[in-house]
Write a protein that holds these residues in place. Structure first.
Motif, PDB file in Angstrom:
ATOM      1  N   SER A 195       0.816  -1.215   0.000  1.00 24.29           N
ATOM      2  CA  SER A 195       0.000   0.000   0.000  1.00 24.29           C
ATOM      3  C   SER A 195       0.845   1.257   0.000  1.00 24.29           C
ATOM      4  N   LEU A 196       2.145   1.130  -0.063  1.00 26.26           N
ATOM      5  CA  LEU A 196       3.026   2.285  -0.104  1.00 26.26           C
ATOM      6  C   LEU A 196       2.924   2.955  -1.476  1.00 26.26           C
ATOM      7  N   ARG A 197       2.578   4.234  -1.482  1.00 32.24           N
ATOM      8  CA  ARG A 197       2.518   4.978  -2.728  1.00 32.24           C
ATOM      9  C   ARG A 197       3.916   5.430  -3.123  1.00 32.24           C
ATOM     10  N   LEU A 198       4.194   5.387  -4.407  1.00 28.28           N
ATOM     11  CA  LEU A 198       5.441   5.906  -4.939  1.00 28.28           C
ATOM     12  C   LEU A 198       5.132   7.045  -5.905  1.00 28.28           C
ATOM     13  N   SER A 199       5.929   8.097  -5.803  1.00 35.80           N
ATOM     14  CA  SER A 199       5.800   9.249  -6.682  1.00 35.80           C
ATOM     15  C   SER A 199       7.165   9.582  -7.271  1.00 35.80           C
ATOM     16  N   VAL A 200       7.206  10.579  -8.142  1.00 33.91           N
ATOM     17  CA  VAL A 200       8.439  10.930  -8.858  1.00 33.91           C
ATOM     18  C   VAL A 200       8.776  12.390  -8.626  1.00 33.91           C
ATOM     19  N   LEU A 201      10.037  12.658  -8.279  1.00 34.07           N
ATOM     20  CA  LEU A 201      10.594  14.004  -8.316  1.00 34.07           C
ATOM     21  C   LEU A 201      11.611  14.034  -9.444  1.00 34.07           C
ATOM     22  N   ASN A 252      13.302  14.082 -22.160  1.00 32.39           N
ATOM     23  CA  ASN A 252      13.358  12.876 -21.322  1.00 32.39           C
ATOM     24  C   ASN A 252      12.350  12.960 -20.182  1.00 32.39           C
ATOM     25  N   THR A 253      12.157  14.158 -19.650  1.00 32.25           N
ATOM     26  CA  THR A 253      11.157  14.341 -18.597  1.00 32.25           C
ATOM     27  C   THR A 253       9.771  13.954 -19.088  1.00 32.25           C
ATOM     28  N   LEU A 254       9.408  14.408 -20.272  1.00 34.69           N
ATOM     29  CA  LEU A 254       8.089  14.067 -20.804  1.00 34.69           C
ATOM     30  C   LEU A 254       7.961  12.572 -21.056  1.00 34.69           C
ATOM     31  N   ASP A 255       9.036  11.960 -21.527  1.00 29.32           N
ATOM     32  CA  ASP A 255       9.028  10.512 -21.756  1.00 29.32           C
ATOM     33  C   ASP A 255       8.876   9.761 -20.435  1.00 29.32           C
ATOM     34  N   LEU A 256       9.625  10.181 -19.418  1.00 23.27           N
ATOM     35  CA  LEU A 256       9.539   9.519 -18.120  1.00 23.27           C
ATOM     36  C   LEU A 256       8.170   9.724 -17.491  1.00 23.27           C
ATOM     37  N   ALA A 257       7.586  10.887 -17.681  1.00 20.90           N
ATOM     38  CA  ALA A 257       6.257  11.152 -17.111  1.00 20.90           C
ATOM     39  C   ALA A 257       5.211  10.216 -17.701  1.00 20.90           C
ATOM     40  N   ARG A 258       5.256  10.023 -19.005  1.00 15.18           N
ATOM     41  CA  ARG A 258       4.306   9.082 -19.623  1.00 15.18           C
ATOM     42  C   ARG A 258       4.480   7.683 -19.033  1.00 15.18           C
ATOM     43  N   LEU A 259       5.729   7.280 -18.876  1.00 13.72           N
ATOM     44  CA  LEU A 259       6.002   5.957 -18.317  1.00 13.72           C
ATOM     45  C   LEU A 259       5.487   5.857 -16.888  1.00 13.72           C
ATOM     46  N   ALA A 260       5.791   6.863 -16.076  1.00 16.30           N
ATOM     47  CA  ALA A 260       5.374   6.835 -14.677  1.00 16.30           C
ATOM     48  C   ALA A 260       3.855   6.794 -14.549  1.00 16.30           C
ATOM     49  N   ASP A 261       3.166   7.499 -15.405  1.00 14.21           N
ATOM     50  CA  ASP A 261       1.707   7.491 -15.397  1.00 14.21           C
ATOM     51  C   ASP A 261       1.180   6.093 -15.697  1.00 14.21           C
ATOM     52  N   ASP A 262       1.778   5.433 -16.674  1.00 17.70           N
ATOM     53  CA  ASP A 262       1.365   4.073 -17.031  1.00 17.70           C
ATOM     54  C   ASP A 262       1.695   3.069 -15.930  1.00 17.70           C
ATOM     55  N   LEU A 263       2.805   3.304 -15.223  1.00 14.77           N
ATOM     56  CA  LEU A 263       3.259   2.344 -14.211  1.00 14.77           C
ATOM     57  C   LEU A 263       2.479   2.431 -12.904  1.00 14.77           C
ATOM     58  N   GLY A 264       1.797   3.552 -12.662  1.00 17.64           N
ATOM     59  CA  GLY A 264       1.020   3.662 -11.440  1.00 17.64           C
ATOM     60  C   GLY A 264       1.602   4.591 -10.387  1.00 17.64           C
ATOM     61  N   TYR A 265       2.583   5.406 -10.744  1.00 19.24           N
ATOM     62  CA  TYR A 265       3.107   6.384  -9.785  1.00 19.24           C
ATOM     63  C   TYR A 265       2.022   7.402  -9.461  1.00 19.24           C
TER      64      TYR A 265
END
Length: 347
Positions: free
Chosen positions: A9-15, A32-45
């Protein structure tokens, strides 16, 4: 906020600091930031924050308010915000109107994380602020009070700004969080009923005491009815512990260079490993590793879960800097799989 019973249940986020790697450009870093953001959104961050730093060749994130709009536009689910806006560099009214605009365009998804440090050296801060009178960090509580009043539309009686309305009208305020690496912001965030994010990746030692003080000082507000806090941690995840430690070599070098006032792009692993460090520098590297979590998914699941439990938080904000963007993507992918955050996010 109390710790959860299960690390699932630990939430993970991105800085994201939008790091600039040697051999690449600031444009590459922002893409790269935009690419990583799309990935993080898909992964559940859970959320994605953009930093504010200036006058450094290492980081391309100088305008988080601009990047927030772009990241929110290329993602669908995550909250997106600043980690943070350095309030002494900006007029409170301008910050209020910028983030009300973002909230209007991306309702229910915008966070405003605020810091009181300049995010740069004193001369650059002077250039940003345009006045020597604005360089006093002691003005932060007053600036923050004005900002919150622009959001609420309620100034104290006879306040000179009470007839000024932050536009656009009819827009809810974003979530407001204070960032800190000491107890000052912890106490202030608690007193004002704001969220609190502790920067362990900057100053690990005061983390536990600062989070405790935040909870002790917390008073309910229109922003949060109960304490909400999380910790920013520097992490590199790889298939095994040895590789993760090796990938951290450029960070070791970057931290040394920052202390020496050398703001250069992030070195390759080979460049970092080839440096002939002095005994004093090796000791500094050993000390700096205290603020960095490295390891395999299994290792980091155990270490980060224990750390979150000790800190009393149910969310960690992960910042990862590697020379290779592919390695940075893989690190976030491995963490997401280890903590099964995709399943948690869609529940």
């Amino acid at each position: 906020m109390t710790a959860q019973n299960s690390d699932n249940s630990l939430r993970l986020s991105v800085l994201d600091l939008s790091p600039v790697a040697s051999g690449s450009s600031g444009r590459d870093a922002l893409n790269n930031t935009l690419d990583l953001a799309r990935l993080a959104d898909d992964l559940g961050y859970h959320r994605y924050w953009l930093a504010e730093h200036h006058n450094t060749a290492l980081i391309a994130s100088g305008a988080p308010e601009v990047m927030i709009g772009h990241v929110a536009s290329v993602t669908k689910r995550m909250r997106v915000g600043s980690g943070g806006v350095m309030l002494p560099n900006h007029a409170p009214l301008k910050v209020a109107e910028t983030f009300k605009t973002l909230e209007a365009l991306h309702p229910g998804r915008i966070d405003l994380g605020l810091g009181r440090a300049p995010g740069t050296d004193s001369l650059t801060a002077l250039a940003l602020r345009g006045s020597r009178e604005a360089l006093n960090a002691d003005d932060f509580p007053e600036q923050l009070s004005d900002l919150l009043s622009f959001f609420s539309g309620e100034f104290p009686r006879n306040h000179p700004f009470q007839r000024i309305v932050a536009i656009p009208n009819g827009v809810e305020a974003p979530e407001v969080w204070l960032l800190g690496s000491s107890d000052f912001s912890a106490r202030l965030a608690g007193q004002l009923g704001l969220g609190f994010a502790f920067a362990h990746h900057i100053n690990p030692e005061p983390a536990m005491d600062s989070l405790r003080l935040y909870r002790e000082y917390f008073r309910p507000s229109d922003y949060f009815a109960e304490p909400h806090s999380f910790v920013g941690v520097s992490v590199i995840c790889a298939p095994d512990d040895d590789e993760a430690s090796t990938l951290a070599a450029p960070i070791d070098l970057a931290l040394l260079r920052l202390v020496q006032g050398r703001y250069s792009p992030l070195a390759t692993v080979e460049e970092a490993l080839a440096v002939d460090y002095s005994a004093q520098e090796r000791e500094a590297i050993r000390h700096n590793r205290q603020r960095l979590f490295t390891g395999s998914p299994e290792t980091l699941r155990a270490r980060l879960s224990a750390f979150a439990k000790e800190a009393g938080v149910s969310e960690l904000m992960i910042t990862t800097m590697t020379h290779s963007h592919a390695h940075r993507r893989r690190s976030y992918e491995l963490l997401a799989e280890a903590f099964q955050i995709h399943q948690s996010a869609i529940k």
